[in-house]
Motif scaffolding. Structure first.
Motif, short mmCIF file in Angstrom:
data_model
loop_
_atom_site.label_atom_id
_atom_site.label_comp_id
_atom_site.label_asym_id
_atom_site.label_seq_id
_atom_site.Cartn_x
_atom_site.Cartn_y
_atom_site.Cartn_z
N ASP A 1 12.56 -73.73 64.47
CA ASP A 1 12.13 -75.08 64.80
C ASP A 1 12.47 -76.09 63.70
O ASP A 1 12.58 -77.28 63.97
N SER A 2 12.65 -75.63 62.48
CA SER A 2 12.97 -76.55 61.38
C SER A 2 14.46 -76.78 61.21
O SER A 2 14.88 -77.54 60.34
N LEU A 3 15.28 -76.12 62.04
CA LEU A 3 16.74 -76.28 61.98
C LEU A 3 17.20 -77.30 63.01
O LEU A 3 16.64 -77.39 64.10
N SER B 1 21.94 -78.08 54.02
CA SER B 1 21.00 -79.20 54.00
C SER B 1 21.74 -80.49 53.73
O SER B 1 22.78 -80.52 53.08
N LEU B 2 21.18 -81.56 54.27
CA LEU B 2 21.68 -82.91 54.01
C LEU B 2 20.56 -83.87 54.38
O LEU B 2 19.96 -83.75 55.45
N GLY B 3 20.27 -84.78 53.48
CA GLY B 3 19.23 -85.78 53.73
C GLY B 3 17.85 -85.19 53.94
O GLY B 3 17.06 -85.72 54.72
N GLY B 4 17.57 -84.07 53.29
CA GLY B 4 16.25 -83.45 53.42
C GLY B 4 16.06 -82.67 54.71
O GLY B 4 14.96 -82.21 55.01
N LYS B 5 17.10 -82.50 55.51
CA LYS B 5 17.04 -81.76 56.78
C LYS B 5 17.94 -80.52 56.67
O LYS B 5 18.91 -80.50 55.92
N PHE B 6 17.62 -79.50 57.47
CA PHE B 6 18.43 -78.28 57.52
C PHE B 6 19.24 -78.30 58.81
O PHE B 6 18.69 -78.47 59.90
N TRP B 7 20.54 -78.10 58.69
CA TRP B 7 21.48 -78.17 59.81
C TRP B 7 22.16 -76.84 60.02
O TRP B 7 22.43 -76.12 59.06
N CYS B 8 22.46 -76.51 61.27
CA CYS B 8 23.11 -75.25 61.61
C CYS B 8 24.34 -75.53 62.45
O CYS B 8 24.27 -76.24 63.45
N ARG B 9 25.47 -74.98 62.05
CA ARG B 9 26.72 -75.16 62.81
C ARG B 9 26.82 -74.16 63.97
O ARG B 9 27.66 -74.32 64.84
N ASN B 10 26.00 -73.13 63.95
CA ASN B 10 26.04 -72.08 64.99
C ASN B 10 25.08 -72.47 66.11
O ASN B 10 24.04 -71.87 66.29
N ASN B 11 25.47 -73.48 66.87
CA ASN B 11 24.56 -74.13 67.81
C ASN B 11 24.11 -73.25 68.98
O ASN B 11 22.98 -73.34 69.41
N ARG B 12 24.99 -72.38 69.51
CA ARG B 12 24.56 -71.50 70.62
C ARG B 12 23.54 -70.48 70.14
O ARG B 12 22.52 -70.25 70.80
N ARG B 13 23.80 -69.88 68.98
CA ARG B 13 22.83 -68.93 68.44
C ARG B 13 21.52 -69.63 68.10
O ARG B 13 20.44 -69.08 68.34
N LEU B 14 21.62 -70.84 67.55
CA LEU B 14 20.40 -71.59 67.23
C LEU B 14 19.60 -71.88 68.50
O LEU B 14 18.38 -71.75 68.51
N TYR B 15 20.28 -72.24 69.58
CA TYR B 15 19.60 -72.49 70.85
C TYR B 15 18.82 -71.24 71.30
O TYR B 15 17.66 -71.33 71.69
N VAL B 16 19.48 -70.09 71.21
CA VAL B 16 18.83 -68.83 71.60
C VAL B 16 17.59 -68.58 70.74
O VAL B 16 16.51 -68.26 71.26
N MET B 17 17.71 -68.77 69.44
CA MET B 17 16.57 -68.53 68.54
C MET B 17 15.43 -69.52 68.78
O MET B 17 14.26 -69.14 68.76
N LYS B 18 15.76 -70.77 69.03
CA LYS B 18 14.73 -71.77 69.31
C LYS B 18 14.00 -71.44 70.62
O LYS B 18 12.79 -71.59 70.72
N GLU B 19 14.75 -71.01 71.62
CA GLU B 19 14.14 -70.62 72.90
C GLU B 19 13.23 -69.41 72.71
O GLU B 19 12.13 -69.37 73.27
N LEU B 20 13.67 -68.43 71.94
CA LEU B 20 12.85 -67.25 71.69
C LEU B 20 11.57 -67.63 70.95
O LEU B 20 10.49 -67.12 71.25
#
Length: 135
Positions: A8-10, A51-70
């Motif tokens: 959720d923090s990504l 990280s950039l601007g105090g936020k955490f970013w992920c380039r692996n967007n499909r995997r991130l979507y799966v993890m956020k849904e889980l």
């Protein structure tokens, strides 16, 4: 450096993603397989986070979507990621319109498959989603 973090923090870096991984497996099937314990979160490649601007970013967007849904469905709280430090966004891949808070899953209306092995007299067979059985 490997760290544990809440999905959720990504943030996403793209505006939209395909509904399938590059290997053809659907994101929803992956989510369901992890939920049913057919597949484990650890079987996915570790995502790269910066990280950039105090936020955490992920380039692996499909995997991130799966993890956020889980996480949203109550199947996990944290994941292990590879934190690579503070980095600028790659403009070519940074297409988010929501500051990375959400992503749109593209679901094509038509699927085109090579039908050479199915029907020797046809070159391509196009099916609508109503005709196509999705796993």
């Amino acid at each position: 450096m490997r760290v544990s973090i809440s999905p959720d923090s990504l943030r996403y870096t793209q505006d939209s993603i395909s509904s399938n991984f590059k290997n053809g497996k659907s994101l929803e099937k992956a989510i369901n397989d992890v939920a049913k314990r057919v597949l484990s979160v650890e079987s996915f490649p570790v995502m790269e986070v910066y990280s950039l601007g105090g936020k955490f970013w992920c380039r692996n967007n499909r995997r991130l979507y799966v993890m956020k849904e889980l996480q949203m469905r109550g199947h996990l709280e944290e994941i292990v990621v590879d934190y690579v430090g503070e980095r600028p966004h790659n403009r070519r891949y940074f297409t988010t319109k929501t500051i990375g808070k959400s992503i749109r899953v593209r679901r094509g209306r038509f699927r085109t498959i090579n039908a050479d092995t199915l029907f020797s007299s046809f070159v391509y067979l196009t099916l609508t989603d109503d005709d196509f059985i999705l796993d």
